[in-house]
Design an enzyme around this catalytic site. Structure first.
Site, PDB file in Angstrom:
ATOM      1  N   GLU A  56      15.905  23.657 -16.334  1.00 10.92           N
ATOM      2  CA  GLU A  56      16.429  24.500 -17.410  1.00 10.92           C
ATOM      3  C   GLU A  56      15.296  25.102 -18.242  1.00 10.92           C
ATOM      4  OE1 GLU A  56      19.356  20.945 -17.166  1.00 10.92           O
ATOM      5  OE2 GLU A  56      17.294  21.419 -16.581  1.00 10.92           O
ATOM      6  N   ALA A 166       7.631  -4.295  24.789  1.00 18.53           N
ATOM      7  CA  ALA A 166       7.731  -4.862  26.129  1.00 18.53           C
ATOM      8  C   ALA A 166       7.455  -6.367  26.073  1.00 18.53           C
ATOM      9  CB  ALA A 166       6.746  -4.173  27.061  1.00 18.53           C
ATOM     10  N   SER A 171       4.019  -1.771  22.326  1.00 22.57           N
ATOM     11  CA  SER A 171       5.101  -0.979  21.742  1.00 22.57           C
ATOM     12  C   SER A 171       4.713   0.478  21.503  1.00 22.57           C
ATOM     13  CB  SER A 171       5.556  -1.605  20.417  1.00 22.57           C
ATOM     14  OG  SER A 171       4.478  -1.660  19.492  1.00 22.57           O
ATOM     15  N   LEU A 207       0.778   3.022   8.218  1.00 22.23           N
ATOM     16  CA  LEU A 207       1.977   3.431   7.482  1.00 22.23           C
ATOM     17  C   LEU A 207       1.741   4.618   6.558  1.00 22.23           C
ATOM     18  CD1 LEU A 207       3.552  -0.038   6.571  1.00 22.23           C
ATOM     19  CD2 LEU A 207       3.961   1.383   8.576  1.00 22.23           C
ATOM     20  N   GLU A 270      10.897   0.251   7.970  1.00 22.29           N
ATOM     21  CA  GLU A 270      10.372   0.425   9.324  1.00 22.29           C
ATOM     22  C   GLU A 270      10.028  -0.911   9.974  1.00 22.29           C
ATOM     23  OE1 GLU A 270       7.588   3.224  10.726  1.00 22.29           O
ATOM     24  OE2 GLU A 270       7.959   4.658   9.125  1.00 22.29           O
TER      25      GLU A 270
END
Length: 336
Positions: A56, A166, A171, A207, A270
């Protein structure tokens, strides 16, 4: 003023609110359009994050003297408190605005009350115009200020048979480049990202949010490691690329309470199978974003650890489910 003009101005205000590429943060995304008595736009404004002018005030600055007697169209009820900036209700009164039309009522207990303040001062106020469209802009923020805890999005990348690693523990990478690029966009949009100590120790993730070239990209979320185990000082999640926090607890509610105190509105979860299961068991997952790779492993870590479900009827089913192809993978998302 014709209803069609106000509706068109609100659609423009919503577009302005969506145009700002900032993380959820402590403040909502808000757009504002000032329209004079002839239906002409004399000012537009948008809030660009905590500490900056509210939408505003931004629009009033552009409108100048033309704001007197005009109508302010804003996506969120004008605030009525002094924080890093002053109350928008008082700014609108000082500018001489005659009418205010807002979409979403302010759910924030401290900031709410702007509509009543304006009405008391004689301003014509109407709420609810395109409220659902405006509220969709700030879903995580609205949830956080209404419930007192961050909105939790749980992101998983798994194979067709539900494996996140696996049998030998490898991964990287289950999903393709397009899906991984999307995850970096998710990180940029959220205020914090969490993994368990198991993931931090096994994968040593950084990350951070990165661009296609691998460089740090824009906003970096607070990196949160959850669990009792020690994390070595050399861990990448503790480096200087972004802020970090180790919460020595296994209680998801305690995690969210701490993050709420830090004004985290949107948490991207995650973590591995155990952290996801803990949040599910506590009923503290709001949204699931599940990437499925066209890979079969037959063995390895499952995407979710045992969290107490013994029969089909106890399982969690998503609503508002969306399925889209992302490169060679599929993304299934929905709400709990």
């Amino acid at each position: 003023m014709a209803e069609a003009v106000e509706r068109e101005a609100m659609l423009r205000a919503i577009a302005l609110a969506r145009s700002i590429d900032i993380p959820d943060g402590p403040n909502p995304r808000v757009g504002c359009v000032i329209v004079d008595g002839e239906g002409r736009t004399v000012g537009e404004g948008v809030h660009r994050g905590a500490g900056t002018a509210h939408a505003e005030v931004d629009a009033l600055a552009q409108a100048g003297a033309a704001a007197r007697g005009a109508t302010a169209i804003v996506t969120l009820e004008p605030c009525n408190h002094t924080g890093r900036t002053g109350p928008c209700s008082e700014a609108l009164l000082a500018a001489g605005v005659a009418r205010v039309v807002y979409a979403q009522a302010d759910p924030h207990a401290i900031a709410a009350g702007g509509a009543d303040r304006l009405r008391t001062a004689g301003v014509d106020v109407e709420g609810g115009l395109l409220a659902e469209q405006a509220a969709a802009i700030n879903e995580a923020w609205t949830h956080a200020v209404s419930t007192g805890r961050p909105f939790v999005t749980w992101k998983v990348a798994a194979t067709l048979d539900g494996r996140v690693a696996a049998a030998d523990g490898t991964s990287r990478w289950i999903t393709g480049e397009a899906a991984r690029a999307e995850v970096h966009l998710w990180r940029r949009r959220c205020d914090a990202i969490a993994v368990g100590t198991g993931t931090a120790l096994a994968d040593d993730p950084q990350l951070t949010a990165r661009d296609a070239q691998g460089a740090l990209a824009g906003h970096q979320p607070l990196r949160v490691v959850v669990g009792l185990s020690d994390i070595p000082a050399s861990a990448r999640v503790l480096d200087a690329a972004a802020p970090s926090l180790h919460l020595r607890t296994r209680d998801p509610a305690e995690v969210l309470a701490t993050l709420a105190q830090l004004e985290v509105r949107h948490l991207l979860l995650e973590g591995g199978p155990r952290l996801g299961a803990a949040f599910l068991a506590a009923g503290l997952v709001d949204e699931v974003v599940w990437y499925v790779a066209p890979v079969l492993l037959g063995a390895g870590s499952t995407a979710v650890a045992d969290w107490g479900v013994t029969t089909l009827g106890e399982g969690v089913r998503l609503r508002d489910v969306r399925v889209e192809q992302v490169g060679e993978d599929a993304r299934i998302s929905g709400r709990i």
